[in-house]
Design a protein around this motif. Structure first.
Motif, PDB file in Angstrom:
ATOM      1  N   LYS A  10       0.816  -1.220   0.000  1.00  0.00           N
ATOM      2  CA  LYS A  10       0.000   0.000   0.000  1.00  0.00           C
ATOM      3  C   LYS A  10       0.847   1.268   0.000  1.00  0.00           C
ATOM      4  O   LYS A  10       0.318   2.367  -0.164  1.00  0.00           O
ATOM      5  N   ILE A  11       2.150   1.159   0.218  1.00  0.00           N
ATOM      6  CA  ILE A  11       3.017   2.340   0.169  1.00  0.00           C
ATOM      7  C   ILE A  11       2.902   2.975  -1.220  1.00  0.00           C
ATOM      8  O   ILE A  11       2.889   2.289  -2.229  1.00  0.00           O
TER       9      ILE A  11
ATOM     10  N   ILE B 181       4.124   3.465 -13.711  1.00  0.00           N
ATOM     11  CA  ILE B 181       2.877   4.228 -13.706  1.00  0.00           C
ATOM     12  C   ILE B 181       2.974   5.457 -14.610  1.00  0.00           C
ATOM     13  O   ILE B 181       2.028   5.795 -15.322  1.00  0.00           O
ATOM     14  N   HIS B 182       4.121   6.127 -14.610  1.00  0.00           N
ATOM     15  CA  HIS B 182       4.206   7.439 -15.253  1.00  0.00           C
ATOM     16  C   HIS B 182       4.913   7.461 -16.605  1.00  0.00           C
ATOM     17  O   HIS B 182       4.650   8.365 -17.396  1.00  0.00           O
ATOM     18  N   ALA B 183       5.785   6.510 -16.888  1.00  0.00           N
ATOM     19  CA  ALA B 183       6.695   6.731 -18.010  1.00  0.00           C
ATOM     20  C   ALA B 183       6.741   5.640 -19.072  1.00  0.00           C
ATOM     21  O   ALA B 183       6.960   5.939 -20.244  1.00  0.00           O
ATOM     22  N   VAL B 184       6.567   4.384 -18.710  1.00  0.00           N
ATOM     23  CA  VAL B 184       6.811   3.289 -19.654  1.00  0.00           C
ATOM     24  C   VAL B 184       5.784   3.318 -20.785  1.00  0.00           C
ATOM     25  O   VAL B 184       4.582   3.481 -20.558  1.00  0.00           O
TER      26      VAL B 184
ATOM     27  N   THR C 225      -1.761  -7.694 -23.563  1.00  0.00           N
ATOM     28  CA  THR C 225      -2.323  -6.451 -24.097  1.00  0.00           C
ATOM     29  C   THR C 225      -3.341  -5.833 -23.147  1.00  0.00           C
ATOM     30  O   THR C 225      -3.335  -4.615 -22.920  1.00  0.00           O
ATOM     31  N   VAL C 226      -4.221  -6.666 -22.578  1.00  0.00           N
ATOM     32  CA  VAL C 226      -5.283  -6.128 -21.722  1.00  0.00           C
ATOM     33  C   VAL C 226      -4.705  -5.432 -20.498  1.00  0.00           C
ATOM     34  O   VAL C 226      -5.204  -4.383 -20.062  1.00  0.00           O
ATOM     35  N   ILE C 227      -3.631  -5.973 -19.917  1.00  0.00           N
ATOM     36  CA  ILE C 227      -3.011  -5.347 -18.741  1.00  0.00           C
ATOM     37  C   ILE C 227      -2.301  -4.062 -19.138  1.00  0.00           C
ATOM     38  O   ILE C 227      -2.398  -3.038 -18.447  1.00  0.00           O
ATOM     39  N   ALA C 228      -1.605  -4.089 -20.260  1.00  0.00           N
ATOM     40  CA  ALA C 228      -0.938  -2.866 -20.737  1.00  0.00           C
ATOM     41  C   ALA C 228      -1.953  -1.760 -20.968  1.00  0.00           C
ATOM     42  O   ALA C 228      -1.731  -0.602 -20.573  1.00  0.00           O
ATOM     43  N   ASP C 229      -3.083  -2.110 -21.574  1.00  0.00           N
ATOM     44  CA  ASP C 229      -4.112  -1.101 -21.838  1.00  0.00           C
ATOM     45  C   ASP C 229      -4.737  -0.589 -20.553  1.00  0.00           C
ATOM     46  O   ASP C 229      -5.080   0.593 -20.444  1.00  0.00           O
ATOM     47  N   HIS C 230      -4.907  -1.469 -19.564  1.00  0.00           N
ATOM     48  CA  HIS C 230      -5.416  -1.031 -18.268  1.00  0.00           C
ATOM     49  C   HIS C 230      -4.458  -0.024 -17.619  1.00  0.00           C
ATOM     50  O   HIS C 230      -4.892   0.995 -17.058  1.00  0.00           O
ATOM     51  N   ILE C 231      -3.159  -0.309 -17.671  1.00  0.00           N
ATOM     52  CA  ILE C 231      -2.169   0.593 -17.069  1.00  0.00           C
ATOM     53  C   ILE C 231      -2.209   1.958 -17.747  1.00  0.00           C
ATOM     54  O   ILE C 231      -2.207   3.007 -17.087  1.00  0.00           O
TER      55      ILE C 231
ATOM     56  N   TYR D 238      -4.849  17.562  -9.214  1.00  0.00           N
ATOM     57  CA  TYR D 238      -5.045  16.297  -8.500  1.00  0.00           C
ATOM     58  C   TYR D 238      -5.224  15.232  -9.570  1.00  0.00           C
ATOM     59  O   TYR D 238      -6.216  15.229 -10.297  1.00  0.00           O
ATOM     60  N   ILE D 239      -4.248  14.357  -9.681  1.00  0.00           N
ATOM     61  CA  ILE D 239      -4.249  13.349 -10.737  1.00  0.00           C
ATOM     62  C   ILE D 239      -4.768  12.035 -10.173  1.00  0.00           C
ATOM     63  O   ILE D 239      -4.183  11.477  -9.231  1.00  0.00           O
ATOM     64  N   HIS D 240      -5.889  11.572 -10.724  1.00  0.00           N
ATOM     65  CA  HIS D 240      -6.486  10.327 -10.248  1.00  0.00           C
ATOM     66  C   HIS D 240      -5.602   9.159 -10.667  1.00  0.00           C
ATOM     67  O   HIS D 240      -5.591   8.758 -11.827  1.00  0.00           O
ATOM     68  N   GLN D 241      -4.848   8.663  -9.721  1.00  0.00           N
ATOM     69  CA  GLN D 241      -3.877   7.625  -9.982  1.00  0.00           C
ATOM     70  C   GLN D 241      -4.401   6.269  -9.507  1.00  0.00           C
ATOM     71  O   GLN D 241      -4.861   6.148  -8.379  1.00  0.00           O
ATOM     72  N   ILE D 242      -4.345   5.280 -10.378  1.00  0.00           N
ATOM     73  CA  ILE D 242      -4.748   3.931 -10.004  1.00  0.00           C
ATOM     74  C   ILE D 242      -3.494   3.138  -9.626  1.00  0.00           C
ATOM     75  O   ILE D 242      -2.634   2.897 -10.483  1.00  0.00           O
ATOM     76  N   PRO D 243      -3.348   2.718  -8.371  1.00  0.00           N
ATOM     77  CA  PRO D 243      -2.187   1.905  -8.006  1.00  0.00           C
ATOM     78  C   PRO D 243      -2.171   0.604  -8.803  1.00  0.00           C
ATOM     79  O   PRO D 243      -3.220   0.077  -9.186  1.00  0.00           O
ATOM     80  N   LEU D 244      -0.987   0.087  -9.048  1.00  0.00           N
ATOM     81  CA  LEU D 244      -0.864  -1.109  -9.870  1.00  0.00           C
ATOM     82  C   LEU D 244      -1.626  -2.294  -9.288  1.00  0.00           C
ATOM     83  O   LEU D 244      -2.135  -3.137 -10.024  1.00  0.00           O
ATOM     84  N   GLU D 245      -1.723  -2.357  -7.961  1.00  0.00           N
ATOM     85  CA  GLU D 245      -2.421  -3.495  -7.354  1.00  0.00           C
ATOM     86  C   GLU D 245      -3.923  -3.481  -7.645  1.00  0.00           C
ATOM     87  O   GLU D 245      -4.595  -4.506  -7.486  1.00  0.00           O
ATOM     88  N   PHE D 246      -4.464  -2.331  -8.077  1.00  0.00           N
ATOM     89  CA  PHE D 246      -5.879  -2.254  -8.419  1.00  0.00           C
ATOM     90  C   PHE D 246      -6.155  -2.715  -9.850  1.00  0.00           C
ATOM     91  O   PHE D 246      -7.308  -2.894 -10.233  1.00  0.00           O
TER      92      PHE D 246
END
Length: 397
Positions: free
Chosen positions: A225-226, A350-353, A364-370, A319-327
Motif C-alpha cells: 500500500k506504500i 505508472i508514469h513513463a513506460v 495487451t489487456v493489462i498494458a491497456d489497463h495501465i 489532483y491526478i487520479h492515480q490507479i495503483p498497480l495493485e488495483f
C-alpha cells in the motif's frame, strides 16, 4: 536563505505505518508485521521509487532506538536541513496521535513531523505521560489539541490533521460539527491530509481549507500500500526544511501535483448501511435492502453538508487520479515483479513506460489497463461502508 534555482521534482508519501519493530513487538496493531522499518525503506526506494517518506510511528521507543542504532552504524545520516538520509532516501520522523478533548465531537487523528531523532525523542517523552501506551501507534493523547500544537511548534515540528473526511477518527468525519476552529488553532496547522475518499475538487468546497496545502498520502498498513497516494514536490533537496517550505509555498517550493485514488475507489465515498453495507441515501429513513436505520455517512455526503455556496478561490496543483498497480485487474504479484524487474520502480511503470515497452512484458489487456489508468479513463464501481471501489474489468478502449 533558500534559492529559487535548481529546483527538482521529488516523490513523497508522508503517512506510512510500522507494523512491528525489528524485535517483533507490535507497533501498529492493524498493520502488517512485514512493515518493519528496514522493509519500508527498501520498498519505498527500490520498488516504489519514492524520494521522501514520512514514517509516522517514530515516537515509539523501540523505533527511536532502532533509528539511533542505524545512525551509530552509519546507515542513517542527519541532514543539515532536517530529516534523515538513508542511502539516498529521505526519512522524516513522524507520529500519528489521537486527540479527543472537550472541544471534539469524537476522536481525531493528527500527524506530527519532527526534523531530527532528538526532537522526536523529546515529543515521545512528552507524550509518554499523556498516553496509556507510548509503544503503540495512533494512541489517545490525554490533553487538548491546542496544547499538542503548541508543543509541536516549540520543537519546530509540523502539525497536519490526518485523513480529514473519513467517517472515523477524523476532523470532519465526526470530529467537529462545522469548523476546524472548534478544535485547533488554525494558525498552527501546516497542511491537511485529504484521505482516500476525497480529492482537491471536493475539499475546495470548504472555504476554511483555502489557507492550507492539501496532502495525499497512502496511510499504508502493508508494504504494497506504500505510495497508493503521494505527491510530487518541487524542492532544492529532500530535507525537512524544504518540505516545510513546500507546504507554505515559499521560495518556489511547492507541491507540483497530488496523486491519489479516484475518490470513487475509496472505502468511504458513498454512505452505506451499517448492517449490510448496501448504498444508503442519508435522507432515507431505513435501508432499502435490510431495513436498518443505522448507516455510515460517506465522505461525499459529509462534504455536501459542510460546503459553502462557492468553491474557495485558490490556485492549486492538479489532483491526478492515480490507479495503483495493485488495483489493475489481472495484475498479480508475479506480473508486478516482472514489471519491476523490467522497468525499475512503480513510479517508472505508472508514469513513463510506453505501450510498446509494456507489451514486451505483459498481456495487451493489462498494458491497456495501465495506460487507461494513467489517463484516467478506467470505469470504476464506487466504494463505501468500508469496502473499496473496484476497477471494472469490462472497460472498453
Amino acid at each position: 536563505m533558500h534559492s529559487k534555482s535548481k529546483l527538482s521534482p521529488f516523490f513523497a508519501d508522508m503517512h506510512i505505518h510500522i507494523g512491528a519493530s525489528r524485535t517483533g513487538k507490535p507497533i501498529k496493531i492493524t498493520g502488517s508485521r512485514s512493515l518493519t522499518l528496514s522493509n519500508i525503506l527498501n520498498e519505498a526506494k527500490n520498488k516504489k521509487g519514492l524520494n521522501i517518506v514520512g514514517i509516522i510511528d517514530c515516537h515509539a521507543p523501540e523505533i527511536l532506538e532502532e533509528l539511533k542504532q542505524l545512525r551509530r552504524e552509519g546507515m542513517i545520516k542527519e541532514l543539515n536541513g532536517g530529516g534523515l538520509d538513508v542511502d539516498g532516501l529521505t526519512l522524516i520522523p513522524g507520529a500519528e496521535i489521537e486527540i479527543n478533548d472537550e472541544n471534539c465531537q469524537g476522536p481525531i487523528h493528527v500527524l506530527v513531523y519532527m526534523p531530527s531523532i532528538e526532537t522526536m525523542e523529546h515529543l515521545s517523552q512528552w507524550l509518554s505521560s499523556r498516553m496509556k501506551n507510548i509503544n503503540l501507534s495512533s494512541q489517545r493523547m490525554y490533553g487538548s489539541a491546542i496544547e499538542l500544537q503548541q508543543f509541536v511548534k516549540s520543537l519546530s515540528g509540523l502539525f497536519i490533521p490526518a485523513h480529514i473526511f473519513t467517517p472515523f477518527k477524523s476532523l470532519y468525519g465526526k470530529g467537529v460539527k462545522m469548523s476546524l476552529n472548534e478544535v485547533f488553532d488554525p494558525n498552527l496547522i501546516d497542511a491537511v491530509e485529504l484521505g482516500l475518499s476525497s480529492n482537491t475538487e471536493m475539499a475546495s468546497t470548504l472555504e476554511e481549507l483555502s489557507m492550507y496545502t492539501f496532502l495525499t498520502n497512502s496511510d499504508a498498513h502493508s508494504l504494497e500500500k506504500i505510495a497508493r497516494e503521494y505527491q510530487m514536490l518541487s524542492l532544492q533537496e529532500a530535507t525537512f526544511d524544504e518540505f516545510k517550505c513546500a507546504l507554505h509555498e515559499k521560495e518556489g517550493r511547492e507541491i507540483i501535483a497530488n496523486y491519489g485514488l479516484n475518490p470513487y475507489l475509496g472505502k468511504y465515498y458513498n454512505s452505506a448501511c451499517e448492517n449490510c453495507l448496501h448504498a444508503f441515501q442519508p435522507n432515507n429513513k431505513a435501508c432499502s435492502k435490510c431495513g436498518s436505520t443505522r448507516f455510515i455517512k460517506g465522505v461525499n455526503d459529509r462534504i455536501n453538508e459542510l460546503k459553502g455556496n462557492e468553491t474557495a478561490q485558490r490556485n492549486r496543483p492538479p489532483y491526478i487520479h492515480q490507479i495503483p498497480l495493485e488495483f489493475i485487474p489481472g495484475l498479480g504479484p508475479k506480473t508486478l515483479t516482472k514489471l519491476r524487474d523490467a522497468f525499475g520502480t512503480d513510479m517508472d511503470i505508472i508514469h513513463a513506460v510506453s505501450r510498446e515497452q509494456l507489451l514486451k512484458v505483459v498481456k495487451t489487456v493489462i498494458a491497456d489497463h495501465i495506460l487507461s489508468a494513467r489517463s484516467g479513463e478506467l470505469s470504476i464501481q464506487i466504494g463505501g461502508g468500508g469496502t473499496y471501489g473496484k476497477i471494472s474489468k469490462n472497460t472498453s478502449y
